[in-house]
Design a protein around this motif. Structure first.
Motif, short mmCIF file in Angstrom:
data_model
loop_
_atom_site.label_atom_id
_atom_site.label_comp_id
_atom_site.label_asym_id
_atom_site.label_seq_id
_atom_site.Cartn_x
_atom_site.Cartn_y
_atom_site.Cartn_z
N HIS A 177 0.83 -1.22 0.00
CA HIS A 177 0.00 0.00 0.00
C HIS A 177 0.86 1.27 0.00
N HIS A 178 2.16 1.12 -0.26
CA HIS A 178 3.03 2.31 -0.31
C HIS A 178 3.02 2.91 -1.72
N SER A 235 -4.49 3.71 -1.42
CA SER A 235 -5.57 4.34 -0.64
C SER A 235 -5.84 3.59 0.66
N CYS A 236 -5.25 2.39 0.78
CA CYS A 236 -5.46 1.61 2.01
C CYS A 236 -4.58 2.16 3.13
N GLU A 296 -5.70 -4.30 4.89
CA GLU A 296 -7.01 -4.09 4.26
C GLU A 296 -7.05 -4.72 2.87
N LEU A 297 -5.92 -4.56 2.17
CA LEU A 297 -5.81 -5.11 0.83
C LEU A 297 -5.80 -6.64 0.89
N VAL A 298 -5.10 -7.18 1.88
CA VAL A 298 -5.07 -8.64 2.04
C VAL A 298 -6.48 -9.14 2.38
N TYR A 299 -7.23 -8.37 3.15
CA TYR A 299 -8.61 -8.76 3.45
C TYR A 299 -9.41 -8.94 2.15
N GLU A 300 -9.34 -7.96 1.28
CA GLU A 300 -10.10 -8.04 0.02
C GLU A 300 -9.61 -9.24 -0.81
N ASP A 311 -13.20 2.89 4.86
CA ASP A 311 -12.92 1.49 4.53
C ASP A 311 -12.18 0.76 5.65
N THR A 312 -11.27 1.47 6.31
CA THR A 312 -10.57 0.85 7.44
C THR A 312 -11.58 0.40 8.49
#
Lengths: 319, 319
Positions: free
Chosen positions: B109-110, B125-126, B131-135, B171-172
């Protein structure tokens, strides 16, 4: 008074829609939840075309005052009276005395709510009263404005210690997400409320850290906060908010107790516990009350006697 | 290497489903996001019937170690290599050197991600990589287990300072809500990571608060942390983590300086600033460096001399 009528949010919304001219009362020593809930509801009622005011609370600290000034009234004569986050009439601020026995709708999340109002909207599973007001506003209007969202976000974030405390649930986060989406400036509010400390706050924290007394194999951490300590730090009410959390965070501590000297030989006790011990039951021993993990009681004695009494109450409840 | 192929979560999930035998790499000085994301993905892959391990990272602190031990491997020979929360290969831990140029999928997410991997799943944006791993996990499995949810909750909560920092989004909170619903013990994790301090930590904080010296109209807060103070508090490296933040949060402070005694007459200086002053430029005056709002320098002199030198450097840069 007759028994209160319990309502759900849909019923309470219908009740509000059919009425007008509301005054909303907050509790004494108001925190972010009672104030944010009251102002958020007031904002939503006005957007729904109603006349609504929040009864001015002169104990409001400078932390919250800037959010409230649009909603205050000192002299509004309402047709209906609402309270937010108030468990009993004993917690009414002094200028709300005339509304004792006259509250039409109490909105609250305290399991100990004394059902003092004609109608009660109560959900003890909510971390904050603000969550309940959110559901009510959605039932009332089907939507939420950025202004209302901001005020309810203050209620949520302050009553959960910025989503840190054990009361925070999936619903708290779900509603926080919806409030931010609706325009609540979450980052800005949290920065202001949680990431800046006054010098006096830093000094009173230092005083408290220096004053911790451990007992019961370091599972009980007690701090007596004297008027002298408060004076030395130059701390005001804002600076003293949530000081009970400071020593409650020490590894291994199960019960943390804060005994604070308030004017005239009166001691205000705050008890924080983890799930193992019931803080409400401890404070009930001395005539107080609250939640399972955070409760309080005010005693008419000096801090040293108050300390002995509350430690005895802990021994009574936590064998 | 060829240009990286950017993927979305659905594509990355498909890529994972079609392969097996994964090793997941975390970054040096690992934080909760790189570790929680790696272990959470590893857990989900195993639940999907895959063989997966996280490469042991010997810089993992005792704060995170308990969550990781089921996932570590030191000698697994993978068919595919994944990285979580790593922006460049320069951040690989020393035992991951052999995987430079060999990462198949970077999840990050960088915004500064150097696109070092064959495939990159990037969403700047995460607030957290978690959060990205969740999706990704939802796209992979359609559901999430309590174990995976716990690990990803650690990623979210640590990278957002428990939902306090400015990076926290709607989203967080939405994902935090879903993780708690899936069984992540949010309250327990936050209590452990954010509301528990060792007694030594509390004691070193108290030492630091007592030692703050203000200058330049209270806009500069300086603390000298001597070996004696550290010894008195019984503080170890974990206890000393982020001590520079303690006096940096005081209202009105623009520059906060921590001068810490390390062995043999060497002083380690840390400078934190707000946007008004460049911390990196201040430390560069003495041969150090860093970011605009957080920088450091190590000097070969005692803490009192070091303090004078860094205050002179502040005067040089901040006129």
């Amino acid at each position: 008074m007759d028994k209160t009528k319990m309502m759900n949010t849909a019923e309470a919304a219908k009740w509000l829609i059919e009425r007008n001219n509301f005054l909303i009362i907050t509790h004494m020593r108001p925190d972010g939840d009672t104030l944010g809930s009251a102002a958020g509801l007031c904002s939503a009622l006005r957007e729904a075309g109603k006349t609504a005011h929040v009864l001015y609370n002169n104990q409001t600290t400078k932390r919250y005052a800037p959010y409230m000034h649009n909603y205050w009234s000192e002299d509004f004569s309402p047709d209906f009276v609402i309270s937010t986050d108030i468990a009993t009439e004993a917690l009414f601020p002094s200028n709300a005395g005339m509304y004792k026995g006259r509250v039409d709708l109490a909105i609250d999340h305290h399991p100990s709510n004394s059902e003092f109002a004609k109608h009660t909207l109560l959900d003890a599973s909510c971390a904050s009263c603000g969550e309940l007001v959110y559901e009510l506003v959605i039932d009332l209007s089907g939507k939420i404005s950025a202004e209302t969202a901001k005020l309810l976000f203050i209620a949520l974030t302050t009553d959960t210690g910025c989503f840190r405390y054990g009361n925070t649930t999936a619903d708290t986060h779900r509603i926080a997400s919806l409030l931010i989406k609706a325009g609540a400036p979450g980052a800005e509010i949290n920065k202001k409320l949680f990431r800046t400390k006054t010098r006096s706050r830093v000094m009173i924290e230092s005083e408290i850290l220096n004053a911790i007394e451990f007992s019961r194999d370091s599972q009980i951490a007690t701090v007596v906060v004297t008027g002298e300590m408060i004076e030395r730090a130059g701390a005001d009410e804002d600076d003293l908010e949530d000081i009970a959390a400071i020593h409650g965070q020490i590894e291994g501590v199960v019960v943390s107790i804060t005994v604070r000297e308030v004017e005239g030989g009166i001691s205000k006790i705050s008890v924080r516990t983890n799930k193992l011990v019931d803080a409400g039951a401890i404070c009930a021993e001395l005539g107080g009350g609250g939640h399972a993990m955070a409760a309080g009681v005010t005693l008419d004695c000096n801090v040293w006697e108050a300390k002995e009494k509350i430690l005895a109450a802990v021994d009574e409840i936590w064998k």
